[in-house]
Design a protein around this motif. Structure first.
Motif, PDB file in Angstrom:
ATOM      1  N   SER A 305      37.562  50.909 -28.939  1.00  0.00           N
ATOM      2  CA  SER A 305      38.544  51.260 -27.312  1.00  0.00           C
ATOM      3  C   SER A 305      37.717  49.386 -26.916  1.00  0.00           C
ATOM      4  CB  SER A 305      38.073  52.283 -26.210  1.00  0.00           C
ATOM      5  OG  SER A 305      38.705  53.115 -25.905  1.00  0.00           O
ATOM      6  N   GLN A 306      39.660  48.812 -27.008  1.00  0.00           N
ATOM      7  CA  GLN A 306      38.721  47.805 -26.534  1.00  0.00           C
ATOM      8  C   GLN A 306      40.058  47.381 -25.777  1.00  0.00           C
ATOM      9  OE1 GLN A 306      39.767  44.129 -29.584  1.00  0.00           O
ATOM     10  NE2 GLN A 306      38.308  46.032 -30.707  1.00  0.00           N
ATOM     11  N   GLN A 307      39.733  45.893 -24.456  1.00  0.00           N
ATOM     12  CA  GLN A 307      40.902  45.545 -23.937  1.00  0.00           C
ATOM     13  C   GLN A 307      41.288  44.528 -24.430  1.00  0.00           C
ATOM     14  OE1 GLN A 307      42.231  46.318 -21.200  1.00  0.00           O
ATOM     15  NE2 GLN A 307      40.684  47.760 -20.336  1.00  0.00           N
ATOM     16  N   PRO A 308      43.159  44.585 -25.139  1.00  0.00           N
ATOM     17  CA  PRO A 308      44.029  43.857 -25.523  1.00  0.00           C
ATOM     18  C   PRO A 308      43.897  42.579 -24.901  1.00  0.00           C
ATOM     19  CG  PRO A 308      45.013  45.386 -24.261  1.00  0.00           C
ATOM     20  CD  PRO A 308      43.606  46.144 -24.520  1.00  0.00           C
ATOM     21  N   GLU A 309      44.095  41.733 -25.995  1.00  0.00           N
ATOM     22  CA  GLU A 309      44.168  40.502 -25.239  1.00  0.00           C
ATOM     23  C   GLU A 309      45.867  39.977 -25.051  1.00  0.00           C
ATOM     24  OE1 GLU A 309      42.385  36.728 -26.651  1.00  0.00           O
ATOM     25  OE2 GLU A 309      41.112  38.090 -26.821  1.00  0.00           O
ATOM     26  N   ILE A 310      46.421  40.444 -24.076  1.00  0.00           N
ATOM     27  CA  ILE A 310      47.961  39.928 -24.148  1.00  0.00           C
ATOM     28  C   ILE A 310      48.329  39.039 -24.141  1.00  0.00           C
ATOM     29  CG2 ILE A 310      49.824  40.510 -23.199  1.00  0.00           C
ATOM     30  CD1 ILE A 310      48.253  43.003 -23.537  1.00  0.00           C
ATOM     31  N   ASP A 311      48.691  38.318 -25.503  1.00  0.00           N
ATOM     32  CA  ASP A 311      49.613  36.812 -25.436  1.00  0.00           C
ATOM     33  C   ASP A 311      51.532  37.283 -25.051  1.00  0.00           C
ATOM     34  OD1 ASP A 311      50.903  34.680 -26.320  1.00  0.00           O
ATOM     35  OD2 ASP A 311      50.166  34.459 -28.134  1.00  0.00           O
ATOM     36  N   PHE A 312      51.568  36.969 -24.190  1.00  0.00           N
ATOM     37  CA  PHE A 312      52.681  37.567 -23.524  1.00  0.00           C
ATOM     38  C   PHE A 312      53.859  36.396 -23.768  1.00  0.00           C
ATOM     39  CE2 PHE A 312      56.776  37.857 -20.461  1.00  0.00           C
ATOM     40  CZ  PHE A 312      56.245  39.539 -20.748  1.00  0.00           C
ATOM     41  N   ALA A 313      53.658  35.190 -24.321  1.00  0.00           N
ATOM     42  CA  ALA A 313      54.742  34.801 -24.718  1.00  0.00           C
ATOM     43  C   ALA A 313      54.777  35.519 -26.385  1.00  0.00           C
ATOM     44  CB  ALA A 313      54.673  33.002 -24.923  1.00  0.00           C
ATOM     45  N   ALA A 314      53.650  34.787 -26.776  1.00  0.00           N
ATOM     46  CA  ALA A 314      53.756  36.099 -28.159  1.00  0.00           C
ATOM     47  C   ALA A 314      54.921  37.156 -27.938  1.00  0.00           C
ATOM     48  CB  ALA A 314      52.751  36.372 -29.375  1.00  0.00           C
ATOM     49  N   VAL A 315      54.781  38.140 -26.999  1.00  0.00           N
ATOM     50  CA  VAL A 315      54.773  39.418 -27.156  1.00  0.00           C
ATOM     51  C   VAL A 315      56.308  39.425 -26.544  1.00  0.00           C
ATOM     52  CG1 VAL A 315      55.853  41.786 -25.305  1.00  0.00           C
ATOM     53  CG2 VAL A 315      53.264  40.851 -26.309  1.00  0.00           C
ATOM     54  N   MET A 316      57.005  37.875 -26.190  1.00  0.00           N
ATOM     55  CA  MET A 316      58.289  38.201 -24.981  1.00  0.00           C
ATOM     56  C   MET A 316      59.169  37.204 -27.067  1.00  0.00           C
ATOM     57  SD  MET A 316      59.559  38.587 -22.741  1.00  0.00           S
ATOM     58  CE  MET A 316      59.544  39.247 -21.748  1.00  0.00           C
TER      59      MET A 316
END
Ligand SMILES: Cc1cc2nc3c(=O)[nH]c(=O)nc-3n(C[C@H](O)[C@H](O)[C@H](O)COP(=O)(O)OP(=O)(O)OC[C@H]3O[C@@H](n4cnc5c(N)ncnc54)[C@H](O)[C@@H]3O)c2cc1C
Length: 719
Positions: A305-316
């Motif tokens: 399991s991993q704590q995902p590193e969220i790149d929110f700008a990239a998600v957008m």
């Protein structure tokens, strides 16, 4: 049920007694003629008692739907004369008819409703809208058998009072003719002398009159509406479609496909809400969120399991890339290529045949058109809450411009949009608080469906605040709060960084000529949709509407479904019009678990008093769901009592939005659970859940006696 049987037996017994005693034989024309003098003498001796007895017999005969009502009416005239006779008969026949209607309702309605639930719903809706009109028309014509009308009306949901007064008024003329004939009994040879062909013709005209009058009124109303406007001598185009969202694009596409000249006007972005701010971005967001969730729970699949590193700008960015990839399907270039005259600008109705377009370049154009389709959609409804303007709120319109993930996100609203956004942001790393004033999320769905969704939300860490009524927003320094009231009356303060308002969508009704054309009722409320008839015509027969603007379902596929009807009716309605039908319209909310539905759910079936059976299949038992580590949810099928006819399906679990398609097809084409069970489904797929639900239905309806015999047969074969 037992009560009904006893009452029915009592009723049958009463009829048999009346018949056995030969009372019905007395109700003949010849007998009446013979007895007239005696009856009149009795009336002279005891007028009140004879009147009461006459009234009771009349009510009894009609309430039990026995033959003889016509003779009784003649007798009314013969014994009491026109005035008193008419009064007695009018009340006795109405009371008897109402009782007969109630008898039929009591004994037959549930039974009929079980078997023809869809048709009954339609009938009830029709009766609610125009039942009085039709009953009045039927009552005017004595040739329509009195008792048949009573029994038939008992099957509907017509109010007793409506039935009473419409019957009394409607039957008055016919009753007067019969009572009057009774006063001339000596001159009559038979009852058929009363209704000459001419008189029957006159009654038929009288009966058709209200129907014609109503049609005429409709035509008059639309003519009146049209009269204030000057019709152009010729039209520039066959159709102007306003709005290039899900509804408008389909309309323009169909019109161009059948070679009509069509102008499509869009003031903002081609593709409308679905592509730019609705279905497409929300589903792209949900996909990223799902991956993040799976990474956190990778150990379920033997991975770390991993704590995902969220790149929110990239998600957008991905969301916008997805929109860009789908955009060509809805683009100006594509539609121009299809033969649609696309104009980018704002449209305004000038008259029922003229549209003014203010192009984005500033140029103003006018287009005359034979028909118009309004497909202007809806926008997020923002409630008038104190302090809301100070908190820089988000809606589904501007949410997609976010570049930073809100740490604490408040979502106001527990409907489908609020739920999808709540879970997606929670999975992407926001701490989401979802506030809903009702006692559960997705109130339109059955309790067990929303409960499963709520359970998942809570497990994933969503702070669910149900039965919380938002009161106001407060700002203190750089801190923002929602003040909400619990059902207990206690006020609570919820701190947040950003808030999404998702409390409903408001049809776009204003600012483009609907008010000026009188298309909006004065008392239109904020969330009201534009009124159309079943052919999707507005007050003006050449102005049609579709999509979120008119509801009642605000989905892309509902808009497309309506768009087909609006376009075909607009272009070919002079020859044939098609009424829109929502019976088999499915929908889904793309939370995890997904919740999909078609037809009735339990809460609706109960509200409508429909007798149903429920069959469920738990997806936790499905091989593919177990292999996928997604073994949760259920298939719930409502069927007609004792039959395999499907009334509605609620599916909760992975891919429900896809799985429901099989049930939609089955319902639309009248295929029941047996046919579903007899269909081969690929192993191991989620679609097997549908088949297993059908299997559970079959098990519950297994022919026990036949199976008992079969067991004996097999045992015998062992010998
Ligand atoms: C967050 C979110 C998620 C959703 N998810 C789903 C989903 O998963 N599945 C689903 O089926 N539905 C979904 N919906 C609903 C779906 O987006 C709508 O039902 C659909 O877009 C309605 O289409 P429409 O044609 O009625 O209106 P719209 O798509 O809103 O189009 C109306 C268009 O008319 C234009 N317009 C308005 N006035 C004028 C004027 N005077 N002149 C010119 N142009 C004008 C507007 O600019 C707009 O482009 C979602 C909605 C939201 C907000």
């Amino acid at each position: 049920m037992n009560k009904k049987v006893v009452l029915l037996a009592g009723l049958v017994l009463a009829v048999l007694v009346v018949w056995q005693l030969g009372w019905l034989d007395a109700l003949t024309f010849d007998n009446l003629k013979q007895q007239q003098a005696n009856l009149m003498a009795m009336r002279d001796a005891q007028p009140l008692m004879v009147s009461v007895v006459y009234l009771l017999i009349y009510v009894g005969v009609t309430a039990l739907s026995l033959p003889g009502a016509a003779i009784m009416t003649l007798a009314g005239g013969a014994i009491f004369g026109l005035g008193w006779g008419l009064l007695l008969v009018s009340f006795a026949s109405t009371l008897g008819a109402t009782l007969a209607m109630l008898v039929s309702r009591f004994f037959l309605r549930d039974w009929v409703k079980q078997r023809f639930s869809h048709s009954m719903k339609k009938l009830d809706d029709g009766v609610e809208r125009e039942g009085a009109f039709y009953l009045f028309a039927l009552r005017l014509v004595p040739a329509f058998p009195f008792f048949v009308i009573n029994l038939a009306m008992g099957l509907t949901r017509m109010k007793i009072w409506t039935f009473w007064w419409v019957s009394q008024v409607g039957m008055l003329v016919g009753t007067a003719v019969y009572v009057n004939a009774g006063t001339q009994l000596a001159q009559l040879q038979s009852p058929s002398d009363i209704l000459s062909i001419q008189l029957l013709g006159a009654f038929a005209l009288l009966g058709v009159f209200p129907l014609l009058a109503r049609k005429a009124l409709e035509i008059y109303k639309s003519r009146q509406a049209l009269r204030q406007w000057k019709k152009p001598a010729h039209f520039d185009t066959n159709l102007v479609v306003i709005g290039a969202g899900s509804g408008g694009l389909v309309s323009a596409y169909i019109a161009a496909a059948v070679k009509a000249k069509v102008v499509l006007v869009e003031k903002h972005q081609m593709g409308g809400d679905c592509l730019n701010t609705g279905c497409v971005p929300s589903k792209a967001l949900i996909r990223s969120a799902k991956l993040a969730h799976e990474m956190r729970h990778a150990d379920h699949y033997g991975l770390k399991s991993q704590q995902p590193e969220i790149d929110f700008a990239a998600v957008m960015d991905r969301i916008h890339a997805v929109i860009a990839e789908i955009e060509p399907h809805d683009s100006l270039e594509r539609f121009t290529g299809l033969g649609v005259d696309v104009r980018q600008g704002s449209a305004k109705l000038i008259s029922p045949w003229e549209v003014e377009i203010t192009l984005n370049t500033g140029e103003i154009q006018r287009v005359t058109t034979r028909s118009i389709i309004l497909a202007t959609g809806a926008e997020p409804f923002v409630p008038d809450l104190p302090g809301l303007d100070k908190v820089d709120y988000l809606t589904s319109d501007n949410l997609w411009q976010l570049r930073d993930l809100p740490k604490r996100l408040l979502v106001l609203g527990g409907g489908p949009i609020g739920c999808e956004l709540t879970q997606a942001f929670q999975r992407l790393g926001s701490q989401v608080t979802q506030v809903e004033r009702g006692e559960r999320l997705m109130a339109r769905e059955d309790k067990d469906a929303s409960q499963l969704v709520m359970q998942h939300f809570r497990q994933e860490g969503v702070d669910l605040r149900l039965q919380h009524q938002a009161l106001r927003f407060e700002v203190a320094g750089d801190k923002k709060y929602l003040i909400a009231q619990k059902v207990t009356g206690e006020e609570v303060s919820i701190e947040f960084d950003r808030v999404v308002i998702a409390v409903g969508r408001k049809p776009r009704l204003r600012g483009y000529g609907l008010e000026e054309l009188g298309l909006l009722p004065e008392e239109a409320k904020t969330l009201d949709t534009l009124n159309t008839n079943n052919y999707l015509q507005t007050l003006y027969p050449n102005i049609f509407a579709c999509g979120d603007l008119i509801g009642p379902y605000q989905f892309t596929h509902a808009a497309s479904h309506q768009a087909w009807h609006a376009t075909v009716n607009a272009l070919f309605g002079d020859f044939k019009k098609f009424a829109v039908d929502y019976r088999f319209l499915p929908w889904a909310t793309f939370t995890d678990p997904e919740v999909a539905r078609v037809g009735l759910n339990e809460q609706e079936a109960k509200e409508q008093g429909i007798d149903y059976e429920v069959t469920t299949y738990g997806i936790d038992d499905l091989d593919r769901a177990i292999a996928d580590g997604q073994a949760y949810g259920f298939v719930k099928v409502l069927t007609q009592q004792g039959k395999d006819k499907i009334l509605g399906v609620t599916l909760v679990g992975p891919h429900s939005g896809d799985l429901i398609a099989e049930f939609v097809l089955a319902m639309k084409h009248g295929l029941g659970m047996n046919k579903l069970l007899g269909t081969i489904h690929i192993y191991p797929t989620m679609t097997e859940a549908n088949k297993f639900a059908a299997g559970n239905w079959k098990k519950a309806h297994a022919p026990e006696t036949v199976l008992g015999w079969l067991q004996k047969f097999h045992q015998w074969r062992l010998k």
